[in-house]
Design a protein around this motif. Structure first.
Motif, PDB file in Angstrom:
ATOM      1  N   GLN A   1       0.843  -1.191   0.000  1.00  0.00           N
ATOM      2  CA  GLN A   1       0.000   0.000   0.000  1.00  0.00           C
ATOM      3  C   GLN A   1       0.878   1.240   0.000  1.00  0.00           C
ATOM      4  N   LYS A   2       0.261   2.356  -0.287  1.00  0.00           N
ATOM      5  CA  LYS A   2       0.982   3.612  -0.247  1.00  0.00           C
ATOM      6  C   LYS A   2       1.553   3.816   1.156  1.00  0.00           C
ATOM      7  N   GLY A   3       2.817   4.157   1.206  1.00  0.00           N
ATOM      8  CA  GLY A   3       3.472   4.374   2.491  1.00  0.00           C
ATOM      9  C   GLY A   3       4.253   3.181   2.986  1.00  0.00           C
ATOM     10  N   ASP A   4       4.077   2.003   2.360  1.00  0.00           N
ATOM     11  CA  ASP A   4       4.812   0.809   2.776  1.00  0.00           C
ATOM     12  C   ASP A   4       6.267   0.894   2.335  1.00  0.00           C
ATOM     13  N   LYS A   5       7.154   0.384   3.182  1.00  0.00           N
ATOM     14  CA  LYS A   5       8.564   0.303   2.815  1.00  0.00           C
ATOM     15  C   LYS A   5       8.809  -0.970   2.025  1.00  0.00           C
ATOM     16  N   VAL A   6       9.637  -0.870   1.008  1.00  0.00           N
ATOM     17  CA  VAL A   6       9.974  -2.031   0.188  1.00  0.00           C
ATOM     18  C   VAL A   6      11.485  -2.072  -0.011  1.00  0.00           C
ATOM     19  N   GLU A   7      11.986  -3.279  -0.191  1.00  0.00           N
ATOM     20  CA  GLU A   7      13.383  -3.485  -0.541  1.00  0.00           C
ATOM     21  C   GLU A   7      13.465  -3.874  -2.011  1.00  0.00           C
ATOM     22  N   LYS A   8      14.613  -3.643  -2.599  1.00  0.00           N
ATOM     23  CA  LYS A   8      14.812  -4.030  -3.997  1.00  0.00           C
ATOM     24  C   LYS A   8      14.583  -5.528  -4.140  1.00  0.00           C
ATOM     25  N   GLY A   9      13.727  -5.909  -5.100  1.00  0.00           N
ATOM     26  CA  GLY A   9      13.416  -7.314  -5.308  1.00  0.00           C
ATOM     27  C   GLY A   9      12.151  -7.776  -4.632  1.00  0.00           C
ATOM     28  N   ASP A  10      11.567  -6.928  -3.752  1.00  0.00           N
ATOM     29  CA  ASP A  10      10.317  -7.304  -3.089  1.00  0.00           C
ATOM     30  C   ASP A  10       9.160  -7.302  -4.086  1.00  0.00           C
TER      31      ASP A  10
END
Length: 418
Positions: A24-33
């Motif tokens: 969702q908007k505001g979620d943190k993600v890592e490269k490859g997630d």
């Protein structure tokens, strides 16, 4: 701000439908997630983020169609969501943010949304999928009172409004015969076709339009196969860990017939006939989302146990929704078994660009006149072969099907050859 785009999916697949957002908007993600799941013509695929950061914008909603290269979301690599960015109706809505730090200009702050887009401020809050559904049903979103406490209109709200509209029209019709008629006088339910179902529908129609398709029929005496299975099934399962089914017999019989009639194992490309020197046999599997045809690679090199094991694994993957694109691509000939659903006779449709398909049906006891003119009750199966008459003549099609019949009726010889 970095953009997440729809990547190259696979050969011949250029678009998909957003099945589910995993963030969702505001979620943190890592490269490859993985951030979103797309439904394509053949399988569902996950799109991963190429960057680490925070999801700042989600630009498309669930059930929206997207193409390769489309920007579907944005990532703020600084680690802070872009509060000033409007993610559109596809993203989960947040309450309008207040910025007390700029109290010296409250009037300018309140007028800012209207100066950016005068019309948008007056629009009801709804996802693109909801707006599309409202258009389909002829519902004005401004007339809907949402159940959501924050004022977001859902598809359920739209469906309820449509039902109310239909009911009102029906009641009005009873009171006034001059009232405008609705499309249906009785309740209906509209369900959007999945992308896979649309693809199946289009390809079936395309196959009939682009091929000179004919079907020839025969019937097979299954006595010897059934007797052989009865004798060997326990020993076979103990030795190989799989059950001895009918599919391995028909797969081997088809391969034997394809070797004798190579045009049935070909396809047309432009003005050329491509003769395939391999035997990748497609096996039709029914799933909740529709028919899929995973391919048993190099089936001619597999034993009976190898064929049964491969078909079993592919069928399980199909039912679990875990088939990969490689499981579905290619194939030189297809076998479909309508008999498992009780079909006595049918005309299967060619799985283009292949030029032939074998249809199996249910086994049913019928009287049969034997060579000595006696009449016996035998377990019989109708088999059908649909073929592309552009390169396969009727004689070849009939002989091909008759050769399959011969090998099934003499399974001991088939076992030796297989």
């Amino acid at each position: 701000m970095k953009e997440i785009v729809v990547p190259e999916l696979a050969e011949s697949i250029t678009e998909g439908t957003v099945a589910e957002w995993l963030v969702q908007k505001g979620d943190k993600v890592e490269k490859g997630d993985p951030v979103v799941e797309l439904e394509t013509d053949k399988v569902n695929v996950e799109v991963n983020s190429d960057f680490s950061g925070v999801i700042a914008e989600i630009l498309v909603g669930e059930e929206d169609d997207v193409e390769v290269g489309d920007v579907i979301a944005k990532v703020d690599e600084s680690g802070e969501a872009a509060g000033s960015a409007d993610s559109g109706d596809a993203a989960p809505k947040e309450e309008p943010k207040e910025e007390p730090k700029q109290e010296e200009k409250p009037e300018a702050k309140e007028e800012q949304p209207q100066t950016q887009d005068d019309n948008k401020a007056d629009q009801p809050v709804a996802s693109p999928a909801t707006r599309k559904r409202a258009r389909e049903l002829g519902i004005d979103l401004n007339e809907i009172k949402p159940k959501d406490p924050v004022g977001r209109i859902s598809k359920e709200d739209v469906e309820a409004a449509a039902k109310t509209k239909v009911d009102a029209a029906k009641n009005s019709k009873k009171d006034d015969q001059s009232a405008e008629k609705t499309e249906f006088d009785k309740p209906v339910e509209r369900v959007k076709m999945s992308r896979r179902r649309q693809t199946i529908a289009n390809k079936l129609v395309e196959a009939q339009h682009n091929a000179a398709m004919l079907t020839t029929f025969n019937e097979v005496d299954m006595t010897n196969v059934m007797e052989l299975r009865k004798q060997r099934k326990e020993e076979f399962e103990k030795k190989h860990g799989v059950k001895l089914g009918f599919m391995s017999f028909f797969t081997k019989a088809v391969i034997g017939a394809l070797k004798e009639f190579p045009l049935v194992n070909a396809e047309i490309q432009g003005k050329e006939i491509v003769m395939k020197k391999f035997y990748d046999i497609g096996v039709a599997v029914s799933t909740e989302e529709g028919l899929v045809v995973p391919v048993v690679r190099d089936a001619d090199r597999l034993s009976f146990a190898g064929v049964e094991d491969e078909i079993g694994q592919l069928a399980k993957k199909a039912r679990d929704g875990k088939l990969g694109l490689n499981d579905l691509q290619g194939g030189s000939f297809t076998i479909t078994n309508g008999g498992i659903f009780g079909s006595l006779l049918s005309t299967p449709i060619i799985n283009a660009p292949q030029v032939g398909i074998l249809g199996m049906h249910k086994i049913e006891k019928r009287p049969k006149v034997m060579p000595d003119d006696s009449i016996q009750v035998r377990p019989m199966m109708y088999i059908a072969m649909s073929y592309d008459h552009r390169i396969i003549d009727g004689r070849e099609a009939v002989q091909f099907l008759d050769r399959v019949k011969q090998m099934i009726e003499d399974p001991y010889d088939l076992l030796l050859e297989g």
